[in-house]
Write an enzyme that holds these catalytic residues in place. Sequence first.
Site, mmCIF file in Angstrom:
data_model
loop_
_atom_site.group_PDB
_atom_site.id
_atom_site.type_symbol
_atom_site.label_atom_id
_atom_site.label_comp_id
_atom_site.label_asym_id
_atom_site.label_seq_id
_atom_site.Cartn_x
_atom_site.Cartn_y
_atom_site.Cartn_z
ATOM 1 N N GLY A 50 0.824 -1.208 0.000
ATOM 2 C CA GLY A 50 0.000 0.000 0.000
ATOM 3 C C GLY A 50 0.854 1.252 0.000
ATOM 4 N N CYS A 51 2.171 1.072 0.021
ATOM 5 C CA CYS A 51 3.108 2.193 -0.035
ATOM 6 C C CYS A 51 3.747 2.215 -1.418
ATOM 7 C CB CYS A 51 4.213 2.022 1.016
ATOM 8 S SG CYS A 51 3.617 1.910 2.702
#
Length: 135
Positions: A50-51
């Site tokens: 998610g980064c």
Amino acid sequence: MSLPPAATEALAAFTDAGSWEQRARLLMQWGERLEPLSDAERSEANRVHGCESQVWLVEEIKEGRRHFRAASDARLIRGLLAVLLVRVQGLPAEELATLDLADWFTQLGLARQLSPSRSNGLKAVLERMRKTAPQ
């Protein structure tokens, strides 16, 4: 809810920084404070998805309290992780569950400079911390 001593130090330092350039420089310096992760700890199992940048998160129990270490391949993200970690170190699961990430970065004067992708990445890190919390 009172702030841990290192979070109080971060808040004072970032409040004193008058401009975004000063805060950005401060972020880089705080990022250098992160406890390093070993190559083994930079594993896929510890990677936070998610980064946009690569981020790894490791949790340990020290003196009965949860302690996090993190690393990133991006300098600015390392700084953001450092100020996130000082805010969450040792928090009980209940406090971690209710921590307002946006409010913390607003207090630091960093919220307006967080791009949507950076905000989402930091939320992913916080969610990972919450998921590992003992219930």
